[in-house]
Design a protein around this motif. Sequence first.
Motif, PDB file in Angstrom:
ATOM      1  N   SER A 216       1.186  -0.978  -0.561  1.00 43.38           N
ATOM      2  CA  SER A 216       0.072   0.077   0.266  1.00 43.38           C
ATOM      3  C   SER A 216       0.992   1.625   0.159  1.00 43.38           C
ATOM      4  N   ILE A 217       0.197   2.342  -0.677  1.00 42.34           N
ATOM      5  CA  ILE A 217       1.009   3.212  -0.448  1.00 42.34           C
ATOM      6  C   ILE A 217      -0.046   4.596  -0.846  1.00 42.34           C
ATOM      7  N   THR A 218       0.740   5.436   0.152  1.00 46.36           N
ATOM      8  CA  THR A 218      -0.034   6.584  -0.038  1.00 46.36           C
ATOM      9  C   THR A 218      -0.318   7.697  -1.197  1.00 46.36           C
ATOM     10  N   LEU A 219      -0.944   8.160  -1.775  1.00 48.90           N
ATOM     11  CA  LEU A 219      -1.493   9.355  -3.204  1.00 48.90           C
ATOM     12  C   LEU A 219      -1.020  10.978  -2.550  1.00 48.90           C
ATOM     13  N   PRO A 220      -0.323  11.614  -3.579  1.00 50.64           N
ATOM     14  CA  PRO A 220      -0.392  12.844  -3.403  1.00 50.64           C
ATOM     15  C   PRO A 220      -2.137  13.664  -2.185  1.00 50.64           C
ATOM     16  N   ARG A 221      -3.223  12.365  -2.989  1.00 52.92           N
ATOM     17  CA  ARG A 221      -4.488  13.422  -1.980  1.00 52.92           C
ATOM     18  C   ARG A 221      -5.046  12.628  -1.404  1.00 52.92           C
ATOM     19  N   GLY A 222      -4.401  11.684  -0.870  1.00 53.10           N
ATOM     20  CA  GLY A 222      -4.329  10.997   0.478  1.00 53.10           C
ATOM     21  C   GLY A 222      -4.971   9.407   0.405  1.00 53.10           C
ATOM     22  N   GLN A 223      -5.047   9.208  -0.978  1.00 58.29           N
ATOM     23  CA  GLN A 223      -5.967   7.549  -1.391  1.00 58.29           C
ATOM     24  C   GLN A 223      -4.889   6.597  -1.738  1.00 58.29           C
ATOM     25  N   THR A 224      -5.249   5.956  -0.699  1.00 62.81           N
ATOM     26  CA  THR A 224      -3.879   4.411  -0.524  1.00 62.81           C
ATOM     27  C   THR A 224      -4.436   3.342  -1.268  1.00 62.81           C
ATOM     28  N   PRO A 225      -4.620   3.028  -2.240  1.00 63.33           N
ATOM     29  CA  PRO A 225      -4.037   1.913  -2.938  1.00 63.33           C
ATOM     30  C   PRO A 225      -3.267   0.869  -3.061  1.00 63.33           C
ATOM     31  N   ALA A 226      -3.741  -0.203  -2.633  1.00 66.06           N
ATOM     32  CA  ALA A 226      -2.849  -1.435  -2.884  1.00 66.06           C
ATOM     33  C   ALA A 226      -2.747  -1.949  -3.835  1.00 66.06           C
TER      34      ALA A 226
ATOM     35  N   PRO B  36       6.053  12.321  -9.110  1.00 61.46           N
ATOM     36  CA  PRO B  36       6.833  10.391  -8.433  1.00 61.46           C
ATOM     37  C   PRO B  36       8.105  10.575  -8.151  1.00 61.46           C
ATOM     38  N   ARG B  37       9.139  11.597  -8.360  1.00 65.90           N
ATOM     39  CA  ARG B  37      10.154  11.504  -7.463  1.00 65.90           C
ATOM     40  C   ARG B  37      10.147  11.573  -5.790  1.00 65.90           C
ATOM     41  N   GLN B  38       9.134  12.587  -5.460  1.00 63.46           N
ATOM     42  CA  GLN B  38       9.449  12.974  -4.094  1.00 63.46           C
ATOM     43  C   GLN B  38       8.041  12.108  -3.495  1.00 63.46           C
ATOM     44  N   MET B  39       7.880  11.294  -4.355  1.00 61.89           N
ATOM     45  CA  MET B  39       6.599  10.253  -3.502  1.00 61.89           C
ATOM     46  C   MET B  39       7.053   9.314  -3.408  1.00 61.89           C
ATOM     47  N   MET B  40       8.731   9.134  -3.952  1.00 58.82           N
ATOM     48  CA  MET B  40       9.517   7.822  -4.300  1.00 58.82           C
ATOM     49  C   MET B  40       9.869   7.688  -2.294  1.00 58.82           C
ATOM     50  N   ARG B  41      10.192   9.333  -2.535  1.00 53.90           N
ATOM     51  CA  ARG B  41      11.329   9.905  -1.371  1.00 53.90           C
ATOM     52  C   ARG B  41      10.138   9.736  -0.365  1.00 53.90           C
ATOM     53  N   ASP B  42       9.334  10.121  -0.150  1.00 51.34           N
ATOM     54  CA  ASP B  42       8.476   9.694   0.760  1.00 51.34           C
ATOM     55  C   ASP B  42       8.021   8.766   1.402  1.00 51.34           C
ATOM     56  N   HIS B  43       7.944   7.889   0.637  1.00 57.04           N
ATOM     57  CA  HIS B  43       8.036   6.187   1.036  1.00 57.04           C
ATOM     58  C   HIS B  43       8.585   5.846   1.382  1.00 57.04           C
ATOM     59  N   VAL B  44      10.542   5.954   1.276  1.00 54.88           N
ATOM     60  CA  VAL B  44      11.595   5.140   1.295  1.00 54.88           C
ATOM     61  C   VAL B  44      12.138   5.945   3.110  1.00 54.88           C
ATOM     62  N   ALA B  45      11.428   7.564   3.012  1.00 56.78           N
ATOM     63  CA  ALA B  45      11.324   7.450   4.301  1.00 56.78           C
ATOM     64  C   ALA B  45      10.147   7.149   5.332  1.00 56.78           C
ATOM     65  N   ARG B  46       9.577   7.397   4.780  1.00 58.93           N
ATOM     66  CA  ARG B  46       8.333   6.061   5.697  1.00 58.93           C
ATOM     67  C   ARG B  46       9.037   5.099   6.383  1.00 58.93           C
ATOM     68  N   VAL B  47       9.453   3.789   5.429  1.00 63.28           N
ATOM     69  CA  VAL B  47       9.655   2.715   5.323  1.00 63.28           C
ATOM     70  C   VAL B  47      10.974   2.638   6.481  1.00 63.28           C
TER      71      VAL B  47
END
Length: 372
Positions: free
Chosen positions: A49-59, A134-145
Amino acid sequence: MSSEAQGGRTAQLKHTGLRPGWTTGACATAATTAAYTALLTGEFPDPVSITLPRGQTPAFALAVEELADGRATAGVVKDAGDDPDVTHGALVRSTVRLLPAGSGVVFRAGPGVGTVTLPGLPLDVGEPAINPVPRQMMRDHVARVAAEHGGTGDVEITVSVDDGEEIARFTWNIRLGILGGISILGTTGIVVPYSCSAWIDSIRRGVDVALAAGHRHVAGCTGSTSEKTVVAEYGLPEIALLDMGDFAGAVLKYVRRHPVERLTVCGGFAKLSKLAAGHLDLHSGRSQVDKPFLARLARQGGASEALAAEIEVANTGLAALQLCTAAGVPLGDLVAVAARDQALSVLRGAPVAVDVICIDRAGAVVGRSGLR
């Protein structure tokens, strides 16, 4: 159900009956999240699961899992929903490798992902064609993990797409100087599907709902970034926002028959330069940025003949804008005024006041017209 609940971008998409999908950027983020998690824990989350810029959380289900030699690779098959997207079904892979502390996040283009070779794009020459969001999304998720599993967040991310170089032949990448494959794109993570007839009908219903709710100022927006801009500029509620997409003509022709007091048109500089040049369908497959037209506008704004000649051979509309900005020529404003005047000509005297706002990819206003 109230008119307010039926309006806005979400209601437009629901009205079309078309199924949305996921961008290559969302797929790459999901694959990156899974791969980095596996590096730190030894296990791939599936689905991830990831979190998209508008808050949706698809798997996302994983199609590829590989863990060996200090690196991990995960792959996700892109589902574009009901949109006729050339990347539908493409396998997007992310390989994550740990880097020394302090290295940050480094992006690489793997097989099937292009590299930027010409100026005028939102990425520097030599960079992999992985767009800023997309770069920022990946950075954010790397930080979260990293925070969840005790990592440093210092990684190299190599994104690849199976058969991406072949898929790129059906895009504008080669003409734009993006060589070796496709681009990793997306500003919301969601692919909004476009059936021309269904989307145009949804625009009409959007105008109807806004009028029924008593809103006399509506905005035709080319996407989510332009929606944010008009909300910031005018405080418009969601019900007054029309997801125009590429169908500028559909908005103008319907508003001509069903007038509102004020129409704001907001979108990317390059798209609105097409409207300024007289195109009512702004899709890249059906209209192109007219650089000789931009050169003529620039001359009107005081550009030299040498600058006009550079504009005529610029790689992109953004490159033309950057040339003019450096020279103090207000090309953004000139395009906005020309687009407004084209809109007024389509309205044919209907009692609608129009203004136009041009933005760059980050949402910064780069041109605006007065209200007329």
